[in-house]
Design an enzyme around this catalytic site. Structure first.
Site: not given
Length: 256
Positions: A17-18, A67-68, A146, A159-160, A162-163
């Site tokens: 993701g750079a 694609d990860v 995160s 998202y939460a 997964a993180k």
């Protein structure tokens, strides 16, 4: 006083993701310090300019489309890294994505997509890169969680969740892979003035003064500082930790 212990000079670092934001800042920082960097994004055209900029600045970079979420793509990424630079010392699992929606409004496809990129992508990259490290001289893995994964986040439950999984995976792997010489740590940023966050909050990185302590938003370069520390020998006694970079903490004031 020496600062050599903070150096990543001579290392090979793979940053996912750079193409922009935090991932780009980390890749540029590592390269400026003398590391060979491999940078990836889902679109080759997005990551090529980053590699070109690093090369023009005297650094060494390889841009790879990846694609990860796809295991074959990730394995090809790691193979390209080893073929180009004859090894792999540091993996930075920065690739991530999200969108805002209340929980009942998130479709199964939407839920799977976000978990797949943030958590399953970390799984793919860590397994593939970790195999190289464990069979070699060890290495360092830096995951990205995160503050949302630590405390929850309204309208970002996918998202939460997964993180939170990434943070837990960090401590588990740190235990399992310690005998293989692999350190696994994690960074949990709060608000960072990436292009996406800047457009939402109306604050750009140029407006942020690093000398100001009383703030709740940081810069990609400040997160890159933490990543370099974790990748360097200076963090040799740290593994399994999640470093929260969020500025001033939320503390309720006592009523007078």
């Amino acid at each position: 006083m020496t600062t050599e212990q903070f150096s990543v000079d001579g290392d090979t670092a793979l940053v996912t993701g750079a193409s922009s934001g935090i991932g780009r800042a980390i890749a540029e920082r590592f390269a400026a310090d003398g590391a060979d960097v491999v940078i990836c994004s889902r679109e080759q055209e997005n990551v090529d300019p980053v590699a070109e900029g690093i090369e023009e600045s005297g650094g060494s970079a390889l841009a790879v489309e990846c694609d990860v979420r796809d295991r074959e793509s990730v394995e090809a990424l790691v193979e390209a890294t080893v073929a180009e630079f004859d090894g792999l010392d540091t993996l930075v699992n920065n690739a991530g994505a999200s969108f805002m929606a209340n929980f009942e409004g998130i479709s199964e496809n939407g839920w799977k997509t976000i978990v797949d990129i943030n958590l399953h992508g970390t799984y793919h990259c860590t397994q593939a890169a970790g195999e190289v490290m464990r069979e070699g001289d060890g290495g360092t893995i830096i995951n990205f969680a995160s503050v949302a994964g630590q405390e929850g986040a309204p309208f970002m439950s996918h998202y939460a969740a997964a993180k939170a999984g990434v943070a837990n995976l960090t401590s588990t792997l740190a235990y399992e892979w310690a005998d293989d010489g692999v350190r696994v740590n994690c960074i949990a940023p709060g608000f960072v003035a990436t292009p996406g966050v800047a457009s939402q909050m109306g604050v750009t990185a140029d407006e942020i003064d690093r000398e100001e302590v009383d703030r709740k938003i940081g810069t990609s370069e400040e997160i890159a500082d933490v990543a370099q520390f974790l990748a360097s020998p200076a963090a040799s006694y740290l593994t399994g930790e999640t470093i929260t970079a969020r500025g001033v903490p939320d503390i309720m004031e006592s009523p007078e």
